[in-house]
Design a protein around this motif. Structure first.
Motif, PDB file in Angstrom:
ATOM      1  N   LEU A 101       0.783  -1.186  -0.211  1.00 33.02           N
ATOM      2  CA  LEU A 101      -0.023  -0.207  -0.109  1.00 33.02           C
ATOM      3  C   LEU A 101       0.827   1.472  -0.085  1.00 33.02           C
ATOM      4  O   LEU A 101       2.003   1.192   0.316  1.00 33.02           O
ATOM      5  N   LYS A 102       0.339   2.210  -0.341  1.00 30.13           N
ATOM      6  CA  LYS A 102       0.895   3.618  -0.303  1.00 30.13           C
ATOM      7  C   LYS A 102       1.261   4.140   1.113  1.00 30.13           C
ATOM      8  O   LYS A 102       0.700   3.875   1.957  1.00 30.13           O
ATOM      9  N   PRO A 103       2.428   4.969   1.312  1.00 30.33           N
ATOM     10  CA  PRO A 103       2.751   5.437   2.452  1.00 30.33           C
ATOM     11  C   PRO A 103       1.326   5.992   3.156  1.00 30.33           C
ATOM     12  O   PRO A 103       0.588   6.746   2.618  1.00 30.33           O
ATOM     13  N   ARG A 104       1.391   5.942   4.548  1.00 29.97           N
ATOM     14  CA  ARG A 104       0.097   6.538   5.409  1.00 29.97           C
ATOM     15  C   ARG A 104      -1.294   6.142   4.883  1.00 29.97           C
ATOM     16  O   ARG A 104      -2.205   6.516   5.427  1.00 29.97           O
ATOM     17  N   VAL A 105      -1.170   4.863   4.333  1.00 30.33           N
ATOM     18  CA  VAL A 105      -2.553   3.948   4.093  1.00 30.33           C
ATOM     19  C   VAL A 105      -2.642   3.022   5.303  1.00 30.33           C
ATOM     20  O   VAL A 105      -1.674   2.078   5.283  1.00 30.33           O
ATOM     21  N   THR A 106      -3.468   3.225   6.230  1.00 34.20           N
ATOM     22  CA  THR A 106      -3.776   2.065   7.227  1.00 34.20           C
ATOM     23  C   THR A 106      -4.502   0.939   6.688  1.00 34.20           C
ATOM     24  O   THR A 106      -5.680   1.250   6.399  1.00 34.20           O
ATOM     25  N   PRO A 107      -3.970  -0.358   6.790  1.00 32.22           N
ATOM     26  CA  PRO A 107      -4.787  -1.223   6.375  1.00 32.22           C
ATOM     27  C   PRO A 107      -5.558  -2.057   7.410  1.00 32.22           C
ATOM     28  O   PRO A 107      -6.052  -3.120   7.368  1.00 32.22           O
ATOM     29  N   ILE A 108      -6.562  -1.184   7.836  1.00 28.43           N
ATOM     30  CA  ILE A 108      -7.596  -1.206   8.717  1.00 28.43           C
ATOM     31  C   ILE A 108      -8.793  -0.563   8.256  1.00 28.43           C
ATOM     32  O   ILE A 108      -8.972   0.675   8.347  1.00 28.43           O
ATOM     33  N   ALA A 109      -9.757  -1.226   7.498  1.00 26.30           N
ATOM     34  CA  ALA A 109     -10.742  -0.630   7.055  1.00 26.30           C
ATOM     35  C   ALA A 109     -11.930  -0.169   8.023  1.00 26.30           C
ATOM     36  O   ALA A 109     -12.518   0.889   7.847  1.00 26.30           O
ATOM     37  N   SER A 110     -12.209  -1.091   8.955  1.00 25.61           N
ATOM     38  CA  SER A 110     -13.189  -0.592   9.946  1.00 25.61           C
ATOM     39  C   SER A 110     -12.630  -0.948  11.316  1.00 25.61           C
ATOM     40  O   SER A 110     -12.406  -1.906  11.922  1.00 25.61           O
ATOM     41  N   PRO A 111     -12.321   0.223  11.897  1.00 26.08           N
ATOM     42  CA  PRO A 111     -11.780   0.112  13.164  1.00 26.08           C
ATOM     43  C   PRO A 111     -12.554  -0.012  14.300  1.00 26.08           C
ATOM     44  O   PRO A 111     -13.719   0.259  14.109  1.00 26.08           O
ATOM     45  N   GLY A 112     -12.204  -0.156  15.355  1.00 21.49           N
ATOM     46  CA  GLY A 112     -13.176  -0.632  16.449  1.00 21.49           C
ATOM     47  C   GLY A 112     -12.370  -0.394  17.836  1.00 21.49           C
ATOM     48  O   GLY A 112     -10.947  -0.515  17.637  1.00 21.49           O
ATOM     49  N   ALA A 113     -12.996  -0.861  18.893  1.00 26.04           N
ATOM     50  CA  ALA A 113     -12.384  -1.039  20.438  1.00 26.04           C
ATOM     51  C   ALA A 113     -11.135  -1.801  20.197  1.00 26.04           C
ATOM     52  O   ALA A 113     -11.438  -3.234  19.902  1.00 26.04           O
ATOM     53  N   GLY A 114      -9.818  -1.371  20.598  1.00 28.79           N
ATOM     54  CA  GLY A 114      -8.813  -2.560  20.523  1.00 28.79           C
ATOM     55  C   GLY A 114      -7.930  -2.389  19.253  1.00 28.79           C
ATOM     56  O   GLY A 114      -6.920  -3.159  19.308  1.00 28.79           O
ATOM     57  N   TYR A 115      -8.490  -1.966  18.287  1.00 25.13           N
ATOM     58  CA  TYR A 115      -7.732  -2.015  16.882  1.00 25.13           C
ATOM     59  C   TYR A 115      -8.009  -0.814  16.122  1.00 25.13           C
ATOM     60  O   TYR A 115      -8.944  -0.721  15.205  1.00 25.13           O
ATOM     61  N   VAL A 116      -7.458   0.391  16.176  1.00 26.32           N
ATOM     62  CA  VAL A 116      -7.617   1.413  15.341  1.00 26.32           C
ATOM     63  C   VAL A 116      -6.367   1.855  14.609  1.00 26.32           C
ATOM     64  O   VAL A 116      -6.320   2.730  13.421  1.00 26.32           O
ATOM     65  N   ALA A 117      -4.948   1.371  15.166  1.00 25.92           N
ATOM     66  CA  ALA A 117      -3.679   1.539  14.262  1.00 25.92           C
ATOM     67  C   ALA A 117      -2.914   0.419  14.109  1.00 25.92           C
ATOM     68  O   ALA A 117      -3.220  -0.463  14.918  1.00 25.92           O
ATOM     69  N   THR A 118      -2.014   0.342  13.291  1.00 26.20           N
ATOM     70  CA  THR A 118      -1.318  -0.925  13.039  1.00 26.20           C
ATOM     71  C   THR A 118       0.137  -0.743  12.239  1.00 26.20           C
ATOM     72  O   THR A 118       0.480   0.639  12.234  1.00 26.20           O
ATOM     73  N   HIS A 119       0.841  -1.514  12.068  1.00 23.60           N
ATOM     74  CA  HIS A 119       2.150  -1.825  11.094  1.00 23.60           C
ATOM     75  C   HIS A 119       2.061  -2.660  10.213  1.00 23.60           C
ATOM     76  O   HIS A 119       1.112  -3.418  10.020  1.00 23.60           O
ATOM     77  N   GLY A 120       3.236  -3.025   9.743  1.00 25.59           N
ATOM     78  CA  GLY A 120       3.275  -3.924   8.719  1.00 25.59           C
ATOM     79  C   GLY A 120       3.679  -3.658   7.343  1.00 25.59           C
ATOM     80  O   GLY A 120       3.846  -4.556   6.631  1.00 25.59           O
ATOM     81  N   SER A 121       4.065  -2.397   7.230  1.00 23.84           N
ATOM     82  CA  SER A 121       4.193  -1.850   5.905  1.00 23.84           C
ATOM     83  C   SER A 121       5.665  -1.939   5.453  1.00 23.84           C
ATOM     84  O   SER A 121       6.404  -2.245   5.965  1.00 23.84           O
ATOM     85  N   PHE A 122       6.003  -1.490   4.178  1.00 24.92           N
ATOM     86  CA  PHE A 122       7.404  -1.313   3.662  1.00 24.92           C
ATOM     87  C   PHE A 122       7.904  -0.012   4.155  1.00 24.92           C
ATOM     88  O   PHE A 122       9.177  -0.061   3.824  1.00 24.92           O
ATOM     89  N   TRP A 123       7.164   0.852   4.726  1.00 30.46           N
ATOM     90  CA  TRP A 123       7.744   2.026   5.059  1.00 30.46           C
ATOM     91  C   TRP A 123       8.530   2.161   6.394  1.00 30.46           C
ATOM     92  O   TRP A 123       8.485   1.698   7.456  1.00 30.46           O
ATOM     93  N   ASP A 124       9.346   3.203   6.266  1.00 32.95           N
ATOM     94  CA  ASP A 124      10.307   3.457   7.457  1.00 32.95           C
ATOM     95  C   ASP A 124       9.804   3.826   8.786  1.00 32.95           C
ATOM     96  O   ASP A 124      10.415   3.208   9.662  1.00 32.95           O
ATOM     97  N   TYR A 125       8.411   4.307   8.805  1.00 32.01           N
ATOM     98  CA  TYR A 125       7.760   4.368   9.881  1.00 32.01           C
ATOM     99  C   TYR A 125       7.517   3.005  10.636  1.00 32.01           C
ATOM    100  O   TYR A 125       7.391   2.857  11.757  1.00 32.01           O
ATOM    101  N   ASP A 126       7.461   2.049   9.809  1.00 30.56           N
ATOM    102  CA  ASP A 126       7.449   0.714  10.497  1.00 30.56           C
ATOM    103  C   ASP A 126       8.699  -0.061  10.591  1.00 30.56           C
ATOM    104  O   ASP A 126       8.955  -1.100  11.255  1.00 30.56           O
ATOM    105  N   ARG A 127       9.614   0.238   9.705  1.00 29.91           N
ATOM    106  CA  ARG A 127      10.975  -0.378   9.524  1.00 29.91           C
ATOM    107  C   ARG A 127      11.800   0.106  10.487  1.00 29.91           C
ATOM    108  O   ARG A 127      12.796  -0.723  11.112  1.00 29.91           O
TER     109      ARG A 127
END
Length: 545
Positions: A462-488
């Motif tokens: 995915l492009k930078p700053r695209v969060t792979p969580i389509a439908s957030p909810g309690a306990g899951y609003v943000a994540t990691h796992g990308s190719f980008w340096d904010y995760d690396r």
């Protein structure tokens, strides 16, 4: 919040603040340390560390007086917990550890559920990827603890973490004590005898969870970060203070209390077992997991993360005070398994207008259904999620696979949220990367997460700053796992009493940690690795000889 577990946490909680400061300077050590302490702070990105390093006064402050590498890299593409932890003490990247993701698809798995969890034995009858038997079978390489035992069978390895995959991937295949949080207490492999310290900690944790927890007091620094950010019309994050109702186990896990329990158990086992006090060099591994739960459930930029990191700083300081009391010569390495990205709703408020949640149409199930309709193929065509590894359904013929691949590439490539879609053939044909990890291409990053027996037929970035969580909810609003340096990018810190500290801002890798520690204790690396020894001598000498 004052978190004190009677007996089990007395080792940490009773230490006065003054005792938590770094020991007085001493001459540079001439002999190998007797104990190595390796701490992984789950989801401690280099960005988060930079934001808070000026606030640290206890454990992190001591580490900042040592060798500081603020730009360490989990250099691969699949920046998840299991792959990241597999690099820290193995010296090799996920392409060689075999741990390409937290889970992958194996159509030959001997059960209906074809998803395989990275730290499970899927051959156990009745198991699933969410109800599994913990195992180290998927880790293909030995770890530092195994190198140490090969050189000296008397060396002992203790691994304690909030997650099974953290404890297993850093501990490796030959551990003396291996414990992780099992939901109601710390557990281990079936049949392992429970030490008295584990029994005491579990009893104390149970007692603590049964009590309600009042909100933590906001420091001025945290108060400035306290603002409610709506995530859905009925749910917001950003101004929490870790108040907890009696009996709320999930809230306990997503709080500074959790890390104190983890480190207390590690400190207790180290004390009871007299680690570092015998003729052999020992290894204590600690996986502090609460930062990751806070990051996923509440984001990285609110009052919650602020309170979490300030509390963790104090908890690490108390751990060091316990070790100081033993008088042993110990060395510490601290890093993280991956970074993290804040929730897009707050990112947009903080001058990042392109931050967004992923389009649900990019899920493998949804996009695969569209492809099946167009190509007139019955049943699913793609298996996977919205990013990372995507697999072709095994029932497809050779001709159908070719048609599905072409159509999937066309559709993914046309989507404005997709940076690249890489094929298995492209990744496999990519040579090993050279040069600093920040300069690697997307294909080179993907190659370091690629295992031909486990990786997908396509890898979607995915492009930078695209969060792979389509439908957030309690306990899951943000994540990691990308190719980008904010995760690396993650911090890598080393400390030992008497060393002269320095800071190296240029990039290094987490695979460099194991050979660096091995050299420090005079242990030969017995297998080919990807990492290199980092010289911790600030002058003309070298710790890598």
């Amino acid at each position: 919040m004052k978190f004190v577990l009677p007996a089990a946490l007395a080792l940490l909680a009773a230490m006065p603040a003054a005792a938590q400061q770094a020991p007085a300077p001493a001459a540079a050590p001439q002999t190998p340390p007797k104990l190595l302490v390796v701490i992984s702070v789950d989801q401690l990105s280099a960005d988060l560390f930079a934001e808070y390093r000026g606030q640290f006064s206890q454990g992190f402050a001591r580490l900042l007086s040592g060798a500081v590498f603020p730009s360490g890299y989990q250099s691969h593409a699949a920046t998840e917990t299991c792959p990241g932890h597999s690099t820290i003490l193995s010296g090799v990247r996920p392409a060689r550890t075999g741990i390409i993701a937290n889970d992958w698809t194996d159509f030959s798995a001997p059960r209906e559920d074809k998803t395989v969890y990275c730290a499970e034995d899927e051959s156990v009858p009745g198991s699933t990827s969410s109800n599994y038997t913990v195992s180290d079978k998927h880790l293909k390489v030995p770890t530092l603890g195994e190198w140490m035992k090969l050189a000296d069978p008397g060396s002992r390895v203790v691994s304690v973490a909030g997650k099974d995959r953290a404890a297993v991937m850093m501990g490796g295949h030959k551990v003396d004590e291996l414990w992780w949080w099992g939901g109601k207490g710390f557990v281990s492999y079936a049949g392992r005898v429970e030490p008295a310290m584990v029994t005491r900690v579990n009893a104390s944790v149970t007692e603590r969870i049964a009590e309600a927890q009042e909100p933590m007091e906001l420091t001025p620094f945290c108060r400035a970060r306290s603002r409610a950010v709506p995530v859905t019309p009925t749910f917001s994050v950003g101004d929490g203070r870790f108040a907890r109702a009696a009996g709320d186990v999930k809230a306990f896990r997503t709080s500074p209390e959790f890390d104190e329990a983890i480190l207390a158990l590690g400190a207790g086992l180290a004390t009871d077992m007299k680690l570092g006090q015998g003729p052999h060099t020992d290894l204590l591994i600690l996986g502090a997991s609460a930062t990751d739960y806070v990051g996923h459930g509440l984001g990285t930029e609110g009052s919650e993360m602020c309170l979490q990191l300030q509390a963790l700083d104090q908890t690490i300081g108390k751990l060091f005070a316990v070790l100081d009391r033993t008088g042993i010569d110990y060395a510490v390495a601290l890093t993280a398994d991956h970074g993290g990205h804040d929730l897009p709703e707050r990112n947009r408020d903080h001058a990042a207008p392109t931050a967004a949640r992923v389009d649900p149409a990019l899920s493998a199930k949804a996009l695969g259904a569209e492809i099946a309709t167009k190509l007139q193929i019955a049943g699913p065509t793609l298996v996977g999620s919205t990013a990372g590894d995507v697999y072709f359904a095994p029932k497809l013929t050779k001709v159908q696979r070719a048609a599905v691949q072409a159509e999937a590439i066309r559709r993914y490539s046309a989507h404005p949220q997709v940076q690249a879609v890489l094929t298995r053939a492209q990744i496999a044909a990519t040579s090993a990367p050279k040069g600093p990890p920040e300069t690697w291409t997307l294909l080179e990053r993907a190659r370091q997460s690629y295992d031909p027996a486990r990786s997908g037929d396509l890898v979607v970035a995915l492009k930078p700053r695209v969060t792979p969580i389509a439908s957030p909810g309690a306990g899951y609003v943000a994540t990691h796992g990308s190719f980008w340096d904010y995760d690396r990018r993650v911090p890598i810190l080393f400390w030992r009493k008497g060393m002269t500290g320095f800071e190296q801002p240029l990039s290094v890798e987490t695979v460099d940690i194991a050979p660096t520690l091995a050299a420090l204790i005079g242990v030969k690396v017995p297998v080919p690795i990807d990492g290199r020894c980092l010289d911790l001598d600030s002058g003309a000498g070298s710790t890598c000889k």
